[in-house]
Scaffold this motif. Structure first.
Motif, PDB file in Angstrom:
ATOM      1  N   GLN A  95       0.729  -1.302   0.164  1.00  0.00           N
ATOM      2  CA  GLN A  95      -0.067   0.022  -0.042  1.00  0.00           C
ATOM      3  C   GLN A  95       0.527   1.122  -0.048  1.00  0.00           C
ATOM      4  N   TYR A  96       1.835   1.239   0.683  1.00  0.00           N
ATOM      5  CA  TYR A  96       2.841   2.320   0.844  1.00  0.00           C
ATOM      6  C   TYR A  96       3.474   2.643  -0.416  1.00  0.00           C
ATOM      7  N   GLU A  97       3.991   1.675  -1.050  1.00  0.00           N
ATOM      8  CA  GLU A  97       4.725   1.596  -2.354  1.00  0.00           C
ATOM      9  C   GLU A  97       3.989   2.011  -3.478  1.00  0.00           C
ATOM     10  N   GLU A  98       2.739   1.491  -3.683  1.00  0.00           N
ATOM     11  CA  GLU A  98       1.734   1.823  -4.775  1.00  0.00           C
ATOM     12  C   GLU A  98       1.412   3.352  -4.393  1.00  0.00           C
ATOM     13  N   THR A  99       0.845   3.801  -3.275  1.00  0.00           N
ATOM     14  CA  THR A  99       0.746   5.174  -2.973  1.00  0.00           C
ATOM     15  C   THR A  99       1.696   6.173  -3.453  1.00  0.00           C
ATOM     16  N   ARG A 100       2.969   5.657  -2.947  1.00  0.00           N
ATOM     17  CA  ARG A 100       4.142   6.581  -3.421  1.00  0.00           C
ATOM     18  C   ARG A 100       4.374   6.793  -4.744  1.00  0.00           C
ATOM     19  N   ILE A 101       3.938   5.624  -5.503  1.00  0.00           N
ATOM     20  CA  ILE A 101       4.332   5.815  -7.107  1.00  0.00           C
ATOM     21  C   ILE A 101       3.293   6.634  -7.664  1.00  0.00           C
ATOM     22  N   ASP A 102       2.111   6.629  -6.973  1.00  0.00           N
ATOM     23  CA  ASP A 102       0.796   7.528  -7.408  1.00  0.00           C
ATOM     24  C   ASP A 102       1.408   9.083  -7.351  1.00  0.00           C
ATOM     25  N   ILE A 103       1.887   9.157  -5.968  1.00  0.00           N
ATOM     26  CA  ILE A 103       2.121  10.473  -5.514  1.00  0.00           C
ATOM     27  C   ILE A 103       3.232  11.212  -6.160  1.00  0.00           C
ATOM     28  N   GLU A 104       4.321  10.321  -6.576  1.00  0.00           N
ATOM     29  CA  GLU A 104       5.559  10.989  -7.526  1.00  0.00           C
ATOM     30  C   GLU A 104       4.982  11.322  -8.837  1.00  0.00           C
ATOM     31  N   GLU A 105       4.057  10.534  -9.073  1.00  0.00           N
ATOM     32  CA  GLU A 105       3.369  10.923 -10.594  1.00  0.00           C
ATOM     33  C   GLU A 105       2.598  12.174 -10.702  1.00  0.00           C
ATOM     34  N   ILE A 106       1.871  12.264  -9.600  1.00  0.00           N
ATOM     35  CA  ILE A 106       1.136  13.555  -9.452  1.00  0.00           C
ATOM     36  C   ILE A 106       2.046  14.707  -9.104  1.00  0.00           C
ATOM     37  N   GLY A 107       2.895  14.539  -8.421  1.00  0.00           N
ATOM     38  CA  GLY A 107       3.964  15.735  -8.173  1.00  0.00           C
ATOM     39  C   GLY A 107       4.805  16.231  -9.394  1.00  0.00           C
ATOM     40  N   ARG A 108       4.833  15.347 -10.304  1.00  0.00           N
ATOM     41  CA  ARG A 108       5.442  15.761 -11.606  1.00  0.00           C
ATOM     42  C   ARG A 108       4.583  16.407 -12.411  1.00  0.00           C
ATOM     43  N   MET A 109       3.196  15.928 -12.434  1.00  0.00           N
ATOM     44  CA  MET A 109       2.282  16.390 -13.180  1.00  0.00           C
ATOM     45  C   MET A 109       1.972  17.893 -12.793  1.00  0.00           C
ATOM     46  N   LEU A 110       1.805  18.123 -11.320  1.00  0.00           N
ATOM     47  CA  LEU A 110       1.657  19.333 -10.752  1.00  0.00           C
ATOM     48  C   LEU A 110       2.791  20.485 -10.970  1.00  0.00           C
ATOM     49  N   ASN A 111       3.918  20.013 -11.047  1.00  0.00           N
ATOM     50  CA  ASN A 111       4.958  20.824 -11.489  1.00  0.00           C
ATOM     51  C   ASN A 111       4.868  21.379 -12.941  1.00  0.00           C
ATOM     52  N   ALA A 112       4.566  20.428 -13.776  1.00  0.00           N
ATOM     53  CA  ALA A 112       4.467  20.747 -15.010  1.00  0.00           C
ATOM     54  C   ALA A 112       3.073  21.847 -15.341  1.00  0.00           C
ATOM     55  N   LEU A 113       2.234  21.421 -14.718  1.00  0.00           N
ATOM     56  CA  LEU A 113       1.053  22.269 -14.625  1.00  0.00           C
ATOM     57  C   LEU A 113       1.107  23.777 -14.403  1.00  0.00           C
ATOM     58  N   ARG A 114       1.961  23.755 -12.990  1.00  0.00           N
ATOM     59  CA  ARG A 114       2.124  25.202 -12.659  1.00  0.00           C
ATOM     60  C   ARG A 114       3.255  25.766 -13.564  1.00  0.00           C
ATOM     61  N   LYS A 115       4.126  25.253 -14.222  1.00  0.00           N
ATOM     62  CA  LYS A 115       5.157  25.982 -15.242  1.00  0.00           C
ATOM     63  C   LYS A 115       4.232  26.471 -16.406  1.00  0.00           C
ATOM     64  N   SER A 116       3.370  25.807 -16.682  1.00  0.00           N
ATOM     65  CA  SER A 116       2.389  25.901 -18.064  1.00  0.00           C
ATOM     66  C   SER A 116       1.419  27.227 -17.541  1.00  0.00           C
ATOM     67  N   GLN A 117       1.125  27.144 -16.254  1.00  0.00           N
ATOM     68  CA  GLN A 117       0.271  28.188 -15.688  1.00  0.00           C
ATOM     69  C   GLN A 117       1.012  29.768 -15.854  1.00  0.00           C
ATOM     70  N   LEU A 118       2.309  29.501 -15.306  1.00  0.00           N
ATOM     71  CA  LEU A 118       3.142  30.750 -15.201  1.00  0.00           C
ATOM     72  C   LEU A 118       3.372  31.417 -16.579  1.00  0.00           C
TER      73      LEU A 118
END
Length: 120
Positions: A95-118
């Motif tokens: 559960q920990y590892e699967e959730t960490r994978i999801d979190i890492e992916e979302i983190g990358r996507m949020l960073n990309a979204l933020r750059k595009s918004q700026l």
């Protein structure tokens, strides 16, 4: 039925799915954690998709990016809580590892979204 712009964002869809998963995982936490770690993890997980949605309603790229930053901060809060839940043996290693994978992916996507918004 009308679909709002944030509903089309894959990062919102994935963060909503993460929140649902956190609710399912924390359902098995000890009763004494009902107002502790369980509640905190649920709140921070919901905050991610909620801030993406709220930011989509802002007019300027800078305002949108600010809410994306808040969503990222909530994601980091969830990472901390997830680590503690694992250390306390409230969740399994898988559960920990699967959730960490999801979190890492979302983190990358949020960073990309933020750059595009700026760049709006």
């Amino acid at each position: 039925m009308k679909q709002f712009s944030f509903e089309k964002l894959i990062v919102w869809q994935k963060s909503k799915k993460l929140a649902v998963n956190i609710y399912k995982v924390t359902k098995k936490f000890p009763n004494e954690e009902r107002f502790g770690l369980m509640s905190q993890m649920r709140r921070s997980s919901i905050s991610i998709s909620s801030n993406i949605a709220e930011g989509s309603g802002r007019n300027s790229g800078k305002d949108k990016a600010r809410f994306t930053e808040i969503a990222f901060a909530s994601l980091m809060e969830l990472v901390n809580q997830l680590i503690i839940a694992y250390d306390l043996e409230f969740i399994t290693k898988s559960q920990y590892e699967e959730t960490r994978i999801d979190i890492e992916e979302i983190g990358r996507m949020l960073n990309a979204l933020r750059k595009s918004q700026l760049n709006l």
